[in-house]
Design a protein around this motif. Sequence first.
Motif, PDB file in Angstrom:
ATOM      1  N   UNK A   1       0.848  -1.188   0.000  1.00 18.96           N
ATOM      2  CA  UNK A   1       0.000   0.000   0.000  1.00 18.96           C
ATOM      3  C   UNK A   1       0.884   1.239   0.000  1.00 18.96           C
ATOM      4  N   UNK A   2       0.373   2.332  -0.596  1.00 19.77           N
ATOM      5  CA  UNK A   2       1.168   3.545  -0.747  1.00 19.77           C
ATOM      6  C   UNK A   2       0.655   4.727   0.061  1.00 19.77           C
ATOM      7  N   UNK A   3      -0.635   4.714   0.408  1.00 20.46           N
ATOM      8  CA  UNK A   3      -1.199   5.820   1.178  1.00 20.46           C
ATOM      9  C   UNK A   3      -2.080   5.252   2.282  1.00 20.46           C
ATOM     10  N   UNK A   4      -2.034   5.897   3.435  1.00 20.30           N
ATOM     11  CA  UNK A   4      -2.798   5.460   4.602  1.00 20.30           C
ATOM     12  C   UNK A   4      -3.630   6.651   5.085  1.00 20.30           C
ATOM     13  N   UNK A   5      -4.930   6.432   5.206  1.00 21.36           N
ATOM     14  CA  UNK A   5      -5.892   7.478   5.560  1.00 21.36           C
ATOM     15  C   UNK A   5      -6.506   7.141   6.922  1.00 21.36           C
ATOM     16  N   UNK A   6      -6.802   8.169   7.694  1.00 23.48           N
ATOM     17  CA  UNK A   6      -7.510   7.982   8.952  1.00 23.48           C
ATOM     18  C   UNK A   6      -8.546   9.073   9.136  1.00 23.48           C
ATOM     19  N   UNK A   7      -9.659   8.720   9.749  1.00 20.73           N
ATOM     20  CA  UNK A   7     -10.697   9.679  10.110  1.00 20.73           C
ATOM     21  C   UNK A   7     -10.755   9.710  11.638  1.00 20.73           C
ATOM     22  N   UNK A   8     -10.597  10.889  12.224  1.00 18.31           N
ATOM     23  CA  UNK A   8     -10.490  11.017  13.680  1.00 18.31           C
ATOM     24  C   UNK A   8     -11.484  12.052  14.168  1.00 18.31           C
ATOM     25  N   UNK A   9     -12.186  11.742  15.247  1.00 18.58           N
ATOM     26  CA  UNK A   9     -13.058  12.722  15.884  1.00 18.58           C
ATOM     27  C   UNK A   9     -12.196  13.917  16.267  1.00 18.58           C
ATOM     28  N   UNK A  10     -12.613  15.116  15.879  1.00 17.03           N
ATOM     29  CA  UNK A  10     -11.805  16.320  16.123  1.00 17.03           C
ATOM     30  C   UNK A  10     -11.559  16.569  17.605  1.00 17.03           C
TER      31      UNK A  10
ATOM     32  N   UNK B   1     -15.027  15.797  12.084  1.00 13.94           N
ATOM     33  CA  UNK B   1     -14.070  14.733  11.799  1.00 13.94           C
ATOM     34  C   UNK B   1     -12.869  15.329  11.081  1.00 13.94           C
ATOM     35  N   UNK B   2     -11.682  14.905  11.500  1.00 11.21           N
ATOM     36  CA  UNK B   2     -10.441  15.314  10.852  1.00 11.21           C
ATOM     37  C   UNK B   2      -9.941  14.138  10.022  1.00 11.21           C
ATOM     38  N   UNK B   3      -9.580  14.423   8.780  1.00 13.05           N
ATOM     39  CA  UNK B   3      -9.017  13.401   7.893  1.00 13.05           C
ATOM     40  C   UNK B   3      -7.512  13.594   7.861  1.00 13.05           C
ATOM     41  N   UNK B   4      -6.768  12.506   8.115  1.00 16.17           N
ATOM     42  CA  UNK B   4      -5.310  12.552   8.101  1.00 16.17           C
ATOM     43  C   UNK B   4      -4.776  11.550   7.089  1.00 16.17           C
ATOM     44  N   UNK B   5      -3.545  11.781   6.628  1.00 13.12           N
ATOM     45  CA  UNK B   5      -2.954  10.923   5.606  1.00 13.12           C
ATOM     46  C   UNK B   5      -1.444  10.905   5.748  1.00 13.12           C
ATOM     47  N   UNK B   6      -0.854   9.762   5.409  1.00 12.02           N
ATOM     48  CA  UNK B   6       0.598   9.655   5.296  1.00 12.02           C
ATOM     49  C   UNK B   6       0.931   8.689   4.167  1.00 12.02           C
ATOM     50  N   UNK B   7       2.115   8.854   3.604  1.00  7.44           N
ATOM     51  CA  UNK B   7       2.593   7.947   2.569  1.00  7.44           C
ATOM     52  C   UNK B   7       3.192   6.713   3.215  1.00  7.44           C
ATOM     53  N   UNK B   8       3.198   5.627   2.456  1.00  3.39           N
ATOM     54  CA  UNK B   8       3.830   4.378   2.861  1.00  3.39           C
ATOM     55  C   UNK B   8       4.868   4.007   1.807  1.00  3.39           C
TER      56      UNK B   8
END
Length: 196
Positions: free
Chosen positions: A137-146, A179-186
């Motif tokens: 996988x190349x991208x990782x997404x998360x949804x977090x309660x603000x 909700x906050x959306x966060x992302x990082x590369x893998x």
Amino acid sequence: MDTTNRAAPGEADERTDLPRILVRNSRDGDVPGMLAIYLHHIRRGVDPGVEENEFEPPDAEDLKRRRKSMNRRKMPHLVAEEAGTVVGYAYAVPFRKRPAYRYTIKHSIYVRSDRLHAGIGRRLMTALIDACAAAGFRQMIGYIDAANVASLKLHEGFGFRQVGHLPSVGYKFGHWTDTVMVQRSLGPGATEPPAA
């Protein structure tokens, strides 16, 4: 997968005050522990003094089916175990079903409420990132309660950056939530195309 006492970012290997934590692939026998953790967080959110009962909770069989489905699809589904007890779990699922998005996953991490701030989330995150990168996988997404500051800080410490803020998308515990959306590369991320 066994990442017993593996150091996470900002954590030294030589610390002896940390409990012995084993991070491994989940099994059917872990489902009751995972379900208890999940139900606590869904019912109480980030405020331990408030309880929400306006949802139909999943049962153990539903969690077993989900876990087996993820395993069949080679998606990571991990637990953190301390003294034989499940104290947290983490998993990744496809970000979207269409083939164009097959290199992107979204993830969730849950830690037992009485073991928060004990390094368990860091250990799960380390193992989950490693497993997702190893799977290609190349991208990782998360949804977090603000309102979940601890989770936002955890993700920031692992190189996630905020890529979206969704105001008032949830209604729980008697009020609207953001909700906050966060992302990082893998791995190499978007610097090169995926293997054929």
